[in-house]
Design an enzyme around this catalytic site. Sequence first.
Site, PDB file in Angstrom:
ATOM      1  N   GLN A   1      37.703  25.115  21.059  1.00  0.00           N
ATOM      2  CA  GLN A   1      36.429  24.380  21.148  1.00  0.00           C
ATOM      3  C   GLN A   1      35.593  24.838  22.343  1.00  0.00           C
ATOM      4  O   GLN A   1      34.398  24.539  22.390  1.00  0.00           O
ATOM      5  CB  GLN A   1      36.681  22.868  21.253  1.00  0.00           C
ATOM      6  CG  GLN A   1      37.196  22.250  19.965  1.00  0.00           C
ATOM      7  CD  GLN A   1      37.348  20.751  20.108  1.00  0.00           C
ATOM      8  OE1 GLN A   1      38.380  20.281  20.558  1.00  0.00           O
ATOM      9  NE2 GLN A   1      36.316  20.010  19.779  1.00  0.00           N
TER      10      GLN A   1
ATOM     11  N   CYS B   1      34.717  14.158  16.699  1.00  0.00           N
ATOM     12  CA  CYS B   1      35.068  15.444  17.303  1.00  0.00           C
ATOM     13  C   CYS B   1      33.952  15.874  18.243  1.00  0.00           C
ATOM     14  O   CYS B   1      32.775  15.767  17.894  1.00  0.00           O
ATOM     15  CB  CYS B   1      35.240  16.481  16.190  1.00  0.00           C
ATOM     16  SG  CYS B   1      35.685  18.104  16.775  1.00  0.00           S
ATOM     17  N   LEU B   2      34.337  16.405  19.400  1.00  0.00           N
ATOM     18  CA  LEU B   2      33.340  16.902  20.351  1.00  0.00           C
ATOM     19  C   LEU B   2      32.480  18.008  19.739  1.00  0.00           C
ATOM     20  O   LEU B   2      31.332  18.195  20.141  1.00  0.00           O
ATOM     21  CB  LEU B   2      34.036  17.490  21.583  1.00  0.00           C
ATOM     22  CG  LEU B   2      34.668  16.507  22.564  1.00  0.00           C
ATOM     23  CD1 LEU B   2      35.436  17.279  23.620  1.00  0.00           C
ATOM     24  CD2 LEU B   2      33.590  15.645  23.196  1.00  0.00           C
TER      25      LEU B   2
ATOM     26  N   HIS C   1      44.632  16.496  14.315  1.00  0.00           N
ATOM     27  CA  HIS C   1      43.223  16.905  14.420  1.00  0.00           C
ATOM     28  C   HIS C   1      43.110  18.128  15.342  1.00  0.00           C
ATOM     29  O   HIS C   1      42.426  19.107  15.007  1.00  0.00           O
ATOM     30  CB  HIS C   1      42.397  15.725  14.954  1.00  0.00           C
ATOM     31  CG  HIS C   1      40.965  16.034  15.237  1.00  0.00           C
ATOM     32  ND1 HIS C   1      39.934  15.430  14.543  1.00  0.00           N
ATOM     33  CD2 HIS C   1      40.371  16.872  16.126  1.00  0.00           C
ATOM     34  CE1 HIS C   1      38.782  15.898  15.002  1.00  0.00           C
ATOM     35  NE2 HIS C   1      39.021  16.774  15.962  1.00  0.00           N
ATOM     36  N   GLU C   2      43.775  18.078  16.495  1.00  0.00           N
ATOM     37  CA  GLU C   2      43.636  19.178  17.467  1.00  0.00           C
ATOM     38  C   GLU C   2      44.325  20.448  16.973  1.00  0.00           C
ATOM     39  O   GLU C   2      43.801  21.553  17.163  1.00  0.00           O
ATOM     40  CB  GLU C   2      44.184  18.768  18.838  1.00  0.00           C
ATOM     41  CG  GLU C   2      43.465  17.583  19.487  1.00  0.00           C
ATOM     42  CD  GLU C   2      41.948  17.688  19.527  1.00  0.00           C
ATOM     43  OE1 GLU C   2      41.413  18.810  19.548  1.00  0.00           O
ATOM     44  OE2 GLU C   2      41.292  16.627  19.511  1.00  0.00           O
TER      45      GLU C   2
ATOM     46  N   HIS D   1      42.179  22.472  14.785  1.00  0.00           N
ATOM     47  CA  HIS D   1      41.221  23.348  15.484  1.00  0.00           C
ATOM     48  C   HIS D   1      41.826  24.727  15.739  1.00  0.00           C
ATOM     49  O   HIS D   1      41.118  25.738  15.694  1.00  0.00           O
ATOM     50  CB  HIS D   1      40.831  22.750  16.840  1.00  0.00           C
ATOM     51  CG  HIS D   1      39.759  21.698  16.772  1.00  0.00           C
ATOM     52  ND1 HIS D   1      38.493  21.965  16.309  1.00  0.00           N
ATOM     53  CD2 HIS D   1      39.766  20.390  17.130  1.00  0.00           C
ATOM     54  CE1 HIS D   1      37.752  20.853  16.388  1.00  0.00           C
ATOM     55  NE2 HIS D   1      38.497  19.882  16.866  1.00  0.00           N
TER      56      HIS D   1
ATOM     57  N   GLY E   1      40.968  13.960  22.814  1.00  0.00           N
ATOM     58  CA  GLY E   1      41.623  15.248  22.651  1.00  0.00           C
ATOM     59  C   GLY E   1      40.647  16.402  22.654  1.00  0.00           C
ATOM     60  O   GLY E   1      39.440  16.226  22.424  1.00  0.00           O
TER      61      GLY E   1
HETATM   62 NI    NI Z   1      37.876  17.934  17.288  1.00  0.00          NI
END
Ligand code: NI
Length: 165
Positions: free
Chosen positions: A52, A96-97, A138-139, A142, A47
Amino acid sequence: MVQLEILVYPDDRLRQVSQPVKAVDDKITGFIADLEETLSSQPGCVGIAAPQVGNFLRIIIVDVSSRPQHKNHGHLVLINPVITSKKGSSVGREGCLSVPDYTGKVNRSQFIEVKALNRFGSKVAFQMEGYEARAIQHEIDHLDGKLFIDNLVGNRNSLKKRNEL
Ligand code: NI
Protein backbone atom coordinates in the site's frame (compact mmCIF):
# COMPACT_ATOMS: atom_id res chain seq x y z
CA MET A 1 10.53 7.65 11.05
CA VAL A 2 8.65 8.90 8.05
CA GLN A 3 5.03 8.79 7.05
CA LEU A 4 4.82 7.09 3.69
CA GLU A 5 2.48 7.98 0.87
CA ILE A 6 -0.44 5.58 0.49
CA LEU A 7 -1.35 4.30 -2.96
CA VAL A 8 -5.03 4.79 -3.70
CA TYR A 9 -7.35 2.76 -5.97
CA PRO A 10 -7.31 2.52 -9.00
CA ASP A 11 -3.51 2.75 -8.88
CA ASP A 12 -2.27 -0.33 -10.82
CA ARG A 13 0.56 -0.89 -8.36
CA LEU A 14 -2.02 -2.11 -5.83
CA ARG A 15 -2.47 -5.13 -8.15
CA GLN A 16 1.16 -6.22 -7.95
CA VAL A 17 1.99 -9.47 -6.12
CA SER A 18 4.53 -8.83 -3.35
CA GLN A 19 7.72 -10.84 -2.82
CA PRO A 20 8.77 -12.71 0.34
CA VAL A 21 11.25 -10.96 2.62
CA LYS A 22 14.58 -12.82 2.38
CA ALA A 23 16.22 -11.50 5.54
CA VAL A 24 14.96 -9.31 8.36
CA ASP A 25 17.81 -6.83 8.25
CA ASP A 26 18.18 -3.17 9.29
CA LYS A 27 16.63 -1.99 6.07
CA ILE A 28 13.48 -4.05 6.73
CA THR A 29 13.38 -2.96 10.38
CA GLY A 30 13.61 0.68 9.34
CA PHE A 31 10.87 0.24 6.79
CA ILE A 32 8.62 -1.42 9.40
CA ALA A 33 9.07 1.61 11.68
CA ASP A 34 7.97 3.88 8.83
CA LEU A 35 5.00 1.63 8.06
CA GLU A 36 3.98 1.74 11.76
CA GLU A 37 4.25 5.52 11.74
CA THR A 38 2.09 5.64 8.62
CA LEU A 39 -0.56 3.37 10.15
CA SER A 40 -0.66 5.23 13.45
CA SER A 41 -1.20 8.52 11.59
CA GLN A 42 -4.54 7.15 10.32
CA PRO A 43 -7.12 7.31 13.09
CA GLY A 44 -9.35 4.26 13.45
CA CYS A 45 -7.30 2.22 11.03
CA VAL A 46 -6.47 -1.35 12.11
CA GLY A 47 -4.06 -2.57 9.46
CA ILE A 48 -1.71 -1.82 6.61
CA ALA A 49 0.30 -3.84 4.10
CA ALA A 50 3.67 -2.90 2.62
CA PRO A 51 2.45 -2.75 -1.01
CA GLN A 52 0.00 0.00 0.00
CA VAL A 53 3.02 2.28 0.28
CA GLY A 54 4.66 0.95 -2.87
CA ASN A 55 7.05 -1.50 -1.20
CA PHE A 56 6.23 -4.88 -2.71
CA LEU A 57 7.36 -7.08 0.14
CA ARG A 58 5.23 -9.51 2.17
CA ILE A 59 4.89 -7.46 5.36
CA ILE A 60 1.67 -6.54 7.15
CA ILE A 61 0.77 -4.78 10.39
CA VAL A 62 -2.51 -5.47 12.17
CA ASP A 63 -3.61 -4.01 15.49
CA VAL A 64 -7.27 -4.24 16.47
CA SER A 65 -6.59 -3.59 20.16
CA SER A 66 -8.34 -0.22 19.89
CA ARG A 67 -11.52 -2.30 19.66
CA PRO A 68 -11.17 -4.36 22.83
CA GLN A 69 -14.57 -5.99 22.44
CA HIS A 70 -12.84 -8.15 19.82
CA LYS A 71 -10.38 -10.87 20.92
CA ASN A 72 -6.94 -9.90 19.73
CA HIS A 73 -3.19 -10.37 20.01
CA GLY A 74 -2.32 -6.68 20.19
CA HIS A 75 0.10 -5.04 17.81
CA LEU A 76 1.27 -7.56 15.20
CA VAL A 77 4.00 -7.11 12.64
CA LEU A 78 3.93 -10.18 10.38
CA ILE A 79 6.56 -10.91 7.75
CA ASN A 80 5.83 -13.51 5.04
CA PRO A 81 2.48 -14.39 6.67
CA VAL A 82 0.73 -17.59 5.55
CA ILE A 83 -2.71 -18.79 6.56
CA THR A 84 -2.25 -22.45 7.43
CA SER A 85 -5.85 -23.31 8.24
CA LYS A 86 -9.24 -21.69 8.12
CA LYS A 87 -12.71 -22.55 9.32
CA GLY A 88 -16.18 -21.09 9.20
CA SER A 89 -17.22 -17.89 7.51
CA SER A 90 -18.69 -14.55 8.38
CA VAL A 91 -19.76 -11.46 6.50
CA GLY A 92 -18.60 -8.09 7.76
CA ARG A 93 -18.04 -4.55 6.59
CA GLU A 94 -14.51 -3.51 5.64
CA GLY A 95 -12.72 -0.36 4.70
CA CYS A 96 -9.22 0.28 3.39
CA LEU A 97 -6.71 3.13 3.36
CA SER A 98 -6.33 2.53 -0.37
CA VAL A 99 -10.09 2.79 -1.02
CA PRO A 100 -10.65 5.76 1.26
CA ASP A 101 -14.21 6.76 0.47
CA TYR A 102 -15.99 3.40 0.61
CA THR A 103 -16.76 0.45 2.83
CA GLY A 104 -18.20 -2.87 1.69
CA LYS A 105 -19.34 -6.25 2.96
CA VAL A 106 -16.93 -9.13 2.50
CA ASN A 107 -17.11 -12.83 3.40
CA ARG A 108 -14.08 -14.06 5.36
CA SER A 109 -13.11 -17.16 7.31
CA GLN A 110 -14.21 -16.88 10.94
CA PHE A 111 -11.23 -18.79 12.39
CA ILE A 112 -7.71 -18.87 11.00
CA GLU A 113 -4.23 -19.99 11.93
CA VAL A 114 -1.47 -17.80 10.60
CA LYS A 115 2.27 -18.41 10.55
CA ALA A 116 4.84 -15.71 9.93
CA LEU A 117 8.10 -14.18 11.08
CA ASN A 118 7.94 -11.40 13.62
CA ARG A 119 9.93 -8.16 13.42
CA PHE A 120 12.96 -9.93 14.90
CA GLY A 121 12.87 -12.66 12.28
CA SER A 122 11.55 -15.30 14.70
CA LYS A 123 8.82 -17.76 13.70
CA VAL A 124 5.42 -17.03 15.22
CA ALA A 125 1.98 -18.61 14.88
CA PHE A 126 -1.43 -17.42 16.05
CA GLN A 127 -4.95 -18.74 16.19
CA MET A 128 -7.41 -15.97 15.57
CA GLU A 129 -11.07 -15.39 15.13
CA GLY A 130 -13.58 -12.78 14.12
CA TYR A 131 -12.50 -9.21 13.54
CA GLU A 132 -8.77 -9.79 14.00
CA ALA A 133 -8.89 -12.78 11.60
CA ARG A 134 -10.78 -10.58 9.13
CA ALA A 135 -8.12 -7.87 9.33
CA ILE A 136 -5.33 -10.38 8.71
CA GLN A 137 -7.13 -11.83 5.67
CA HIS A 138 -7.72 -8.31 4.30
CA GLU A 139 -4.03 -7.39 4.66
CA ILE A 140 -2.73 -10.68 3.20
CA ASP A 141 -4.98 -10.06 0.19
CA HIS A 142 -3.02 -6.84 -0.42
CA LEU A 143 0.17 -8.94 -0.70
CA ASP A 144 -1.49 -10.81 -3.55
CA GLY A 145 -2.71 -7.69 -5.32
CA LYS A 146 -6.31 -8.07 -4.14
CA LEU A 147 -8.63 -5.44 -2.69
CA PHE A 148 -11.80 -5.89 -0.64
CA ILE A 149 -13.85 -4.41 -3.47
CA ASP A 150 -12.99 -7.53 -5.53
CA ASN A 151 -14.91 -9.74 -3.10
CA LEU A 152 -18.06 -7.84 -2.23
CA VAL A 153 -20.93 -9.95 -0.98
CA GLY A 154 -24.17 -9.78 -2.89
CA ASN A 155 -24.68 -6.94 -5.28
CA ARG A 156 -22.90 -3.64 -5.65
CA ASN A 157 -25.28 -2.14 -3.10
CA SER A 158 -23.06 -3.49 -0.38
CA LEU A 159 -20.54 -0.78 -1.33
CA LYS A 160 -21.27 2.40 0.60
CA LYS A 161 -19.87 5.89 0.60
CA ARG A 162 -18.44 6.50 4.05
CA ASN A 163 -20.52 9.64 4.57
CA GLU A 164 -23.70 7.58 3.96
CA LEU A 165 -23.04 5.23 6.89
NI1 NI B 1 -6.66 -2.42 2.89
